[in-house]
Design a protein around this motif. Structure first.
Motif, PDB file in Angstrom:
ATOM      1  N   ILE A  42       0.861  -1.080   0.087  1.00 41.38           N
ATOM      2  CA  ILE A  42      -0.080   0.132   0.073  1.00 41.38           C
ATOM      3  C   ILE A  42       0.907   1.336  -0.086  1.00 41.38           C
ATOM      4  CG2 ILE A  42      -1.938   1.484   1.377  1.00 41.38           C
ATOM      5  CD1 ILE A  42      -2.964  -1.533   2.139  1.00 41.38           C
ATOM      6  N   ALA A  43       2.011   1.231   0.715  1.00 44.98           N
ATOM      7  CA  ALA A  43       2.863   2.402   1.002  1.00 44.98           C
ATOM      8  C   ALA A  43       3.549   2.562  -0.330  1.00 44.98           C
ATOM      9  CB  ALA A  43       3.920   2.265   1.686  1.00 44.98           C
ATOM     10  N   LYS A  44       3.769   1.614  -1.234  1.00 42.68           N
ATOM     11  CA  LYS A  44       4.435   1.652  -2.337  1.00 42.68           C
ATOM     12  C   LYS A  44       3.676   2.366  -3.390  1.00 42.68           C
ATOM     13  CE  LYS A  44       8.032  -1.950  -2.043  1.00 42.68           C
ATOM     14  NZ  LYS A  44       8.332  -3.183  -2.792  1.00 42.68           N
ATOM     15  N   ARG A  45       2.473   1.935  -3.465  1.00 40.38           N
ATOM     16  CA  ARG A  45       1.231   2.434  -4.282  1.00 40.38           C
ATOM     17  C   ARG A  45       0.929   3.794  -3.920  1.00 40.38           C
ATOM     18  NH1 ARG A  45      -2.071  -1.543  -4.257  1.00 40.38           N
ATOM     19  NH2 ARG A  45      -3.402  -0.936  -2.431  1.00 40.38           N
ATOM     20  N   TYR A  53      -6.012   6.534  -1.621  1.00 39.15           N
ATOM     21  CA  TYR A  53      -6.965   5.901  -1.969  1.00 39.15           C
ATOM     22  C   TYR A  53      -7.954   5.539  -0.808  1.00 39.15           C
ATOM     23  CZ  TYR A  53      -5.032   5.944  -6.484  1.00 39.15           C
ATOM     24  OH  TYR A  53      -4.407   6.462  -7.632  1.00 39.15           O
ATOM     25  N   LYS A  54      -9.017   5.834  -0.901  1.00 34.41           N
ATOM     26  CA  LYS A  54      -9.873   5.262   0.350  1.00 34.41           C
ATOM     27  C   LYS A  54     -10.039   3.785   0.636  1.00 34.41           C
ATOM     28  CE  LYS A  54     -14.778   5.644   1.665  1.00 34.41           C
ATOM     29  NZ  LYS A  54     -16.448   6.070   1.401  1.00 34.41           N
ATOM     30  N   THR A  55     -10.007   3.000  -0.512  1.00 34.80           N
ATOM     31  CA  THR A  55      -9.685   1.470  -0.324  1.00 34.80           C
ATOM     32  C   THR A  55      -8.467   1.199   0.246  1.00 34.80           C
ATOM     33  OG1 THR A  55      -8.828   1.397  -2.731  1.00 34.80           O
ATOM     34  CG2 THR A  55     -11.087   0.997  -2.417  1.00 34.80           C
ATOM     35  N   ASP A  56      -7.464   1.921   0.164  1.00 36.92           N
ATOM     36  CA  ASP A  56      -6.208   1.491   1.096  1.00 36.92           C
ATOM     37  C   ASP A  56      -6.323   2.014   2.205  1.00 36.92           C
ATOM     38  OD1 ASP A  56      -5.015   0.895  -1.528  1.00 36.92           O
ATOM     39  OD2 ASP A  56      -3.930   3.162  -1.882  1.00 36.92           O
ATOM     40  N   VAL A  57      -7.079   3.052   2.605  1.00 37.14           N
ATOM     41  CA  VAL A  57      -7.256   3.572   3.992  1.00 37.14           C
ATOM     42  C   VAL A  57      -8.046   2.512   4.785  1.00 37.14           C
ATOM     43  CG1 VAL A  57      -8.150   5.230   5.551  1.00 37.14           C
ATOM     44  CG2 VAL A  57      -6.894   5.888   3.746  1.00 37.14           C
ATOM     45  N   GLU A  58      -8.896   1.872   4.010  1.00 40.44           N
ATOM     46  CA  GLU A  58      -9.830   0.731   4.500  1.00 40.44           C
ATOM     47  C   GLU A  58      -9.237  -0.680   4.896  1.00 40.44           C
ATOM     48  OE1 GLU A  58     -13.188   0.851   1.750  1.00 40.44           O
ATOM     49  OE2 GLU A  58     -13.962   2.628   2.572  1.00 40.44           O
ATOM     50  N   LYS A  61      -6.680  -0.085   7.875  1.00 42.69           N
ATOM     51  CA  LYS A  61      -7.726   0.050   9.136  1.00 42.69           C
ATOM     52  C   LYS A  61      -7.856  -1.782   9.260  1.00 42.69           C
ATOM     53  CE  LYS A  61      -9.814   4.500   8.960  1.00 42.69           C
ATOM     54  NZ  LYS A  61     -11.108   4.943   8.863  1.00 42.69           N
ATOM     55  N   LYS A  62      -8.310  -2.574   8.349  1.00 41.83           N
ATOM     56  CA  LYS A  62      -8.500  -3.782   8.437  1.00 41.83           C
ATOM     57  C   LYS A  62      -7.228  -4.615   8.976  1.00 41.83           C
ATOM     58  CE  LYS A  62      -9.416  -7.616   5.537  1.00 41.83           C
ATOM     59  NZ  LYS A  62      -9.441  -8.028   4.009  1.00 41.83           N
ATOM     60  N   LEU A  63      -6.161  -4.292   8.376  1.00 38.65           N
ATOM     61  CA  LEU A  63      -4.798  -4.737   8.942  1.00 38.65           C
ATOM     62  C   LEU A  63      -4.627  -4.581  10.135  1.00 38.65           C
ATOM     63  CD1 LEU A  63      -2.681  -4.248   5.797  1.00 38.65           C
ATOM     64  CD2 LEU A  63      -3.793  -6.416   6.511  1.00 38.65           C
ATOM     65  N   MET A  64      -4.822  -3.242  10.622  1.00 38.47           N
ATOM     66  CA  MET A  64      -4.316  -3.023  11.952  1.00 38.47           C
ATOM     67  C   MET A  64      -5.333  -3.686  12.947  1.00 38.47           C
ATOM     68  SD  MET A  64      -1.877  -0.851  11.966  1.00 38.47           S
ATOM     69  CE  MET A  64      -1.252  -2.314  11.302  1.00 38.47           C
ATOM     70  N   LYS A  65      -6.820  -3.891  12.501  1.00 45.77           N
ATOM     71  CA  LYS A  65      -7.892  -4.751  13.431  1.00 45.77           C
ATOM     72  C   LYS A  65      -7.387  -6.186  13.557  1.00 45.77           C
ATOM     73  CE  LYS A  65     -12.579  -5.690  14.232  1.00 45.77           C
ATOM     74  NZ  LYS A  65     -12.198  -6.611  14.895  1.00 45.77           N
ATOM     75  N   GLN A  66      -6.689  -6.849  12.606  1.00 42.83           N
ATOM     76  CA  GLN A  66      -6.308  -7.967  12.602  1.00 42.83           C
ATOM     77  C   GLN A  66      -4.920  -8.104  13.563  1.00 42.83           C
ATOM     78  OE1 GLN A  66      -5.322  -9.143   8.305  1.00 42.83           O
ATOM     79  NE2 GLN A  66      -7.122  -9.482   8.045  1.00 42.83           N
ATOM     80  N   VAL A  67      -4.215  -7.304  13.411  1.00 40.15           N
ATOM     81  CA  VAL A  67      -3.038  -7.289  14.548  1.00 40.15           C
ATOM     82  C   VAL A  67      -3.551  -7.174  15.954  1.00 40.15           C
ATOM     83  CG1 VAL A  67      -0.996  -5.778  15.198  1.00 40.15           C
ATOM     84  CG2 VAL A  67      -1.623  -6.401  12.795  1.00 40.15           C
ATOM     85  N   TRP A  68      -4.464  -6.158  16.268  1.00 32.88           N
ATOM     86  CA  TRP A  68      -5.123  -6.018  17.434  1.00 32.88           C
ATOM     87  C   TRP A  68      -5.534  -7.107  17.984  1.00 32.88           C
ATOM     88  CZ3 TRP A  68      -4.393  -2.956  21.384  1.00 32.88           C
ATOM     89  CH2 TRP A  68      -5.281  -2.878  22.382  1.00 32.88           C
TER      90      TRP A  68
END
Length: 83
Positions: A42-45, A53-58, A61-68
Motif C-alpha cells: 500500500i505504501a509503495k502504491r 485511496y479510500k480503499t487503501d485506508v480501509e 484499518k482492516k490490517l490494524m484490526k487484525q493485528v489488534w
C-alpha cells in the motif's frame, strides 16, 4: 530450557521454573509478517501515485484490526502466573 544444567541453575537461583507452551506463538508470528507485507504494498502504491485511496485506508484499518485482534487473543491465552 536448553540444558539440564540451565534448568537446575534457574531452580537454585530463583526457586521456581515455569513451563510455558509457546506453540501458539507460531500463528501470532505469521500475522505481523503478512500485515507488514500488505502495508508495504500500500505504501509503495501511495508513493508511486502520490494519491491516497479510500480503499487503501480501509485496508490499513482492516490490517490494524487484525493485528489488534491477534494480540488480544494471545494475551487471553497467556497463563496466569502466581508466585
Amino acid at each position: 530450557m536448553k540444558s539440564k544444567s540451565t534448568f537446575l541453575r534457574r531452580l537454585i537461583l530463583y526457586g521456581y521454573v515455569y513451563d510455558i507452551d509457546y506453540s501458539g506463538l507460531r500463528d501470532y508470528n505469521t500475522t505481523p509478517g503478512k500485515t507488514s507485507s500488505n502495508l508495504n504494498q500500500i505504501a509503495k502504491r501511495m508513493n508511486a501515485t502520490g494519491n491516497v485511496y479510500k480503499t487503501d485506508v480501509e485496508e490499513v484499518k482492516k490490517l490494524m484490526k487484525q493485528v489488534w485482534d491477534t494480540q488480544l487473543a494471545m494475551l487471553k491465552k497467556q497463563p496466569n502466573m502466581k508466585q
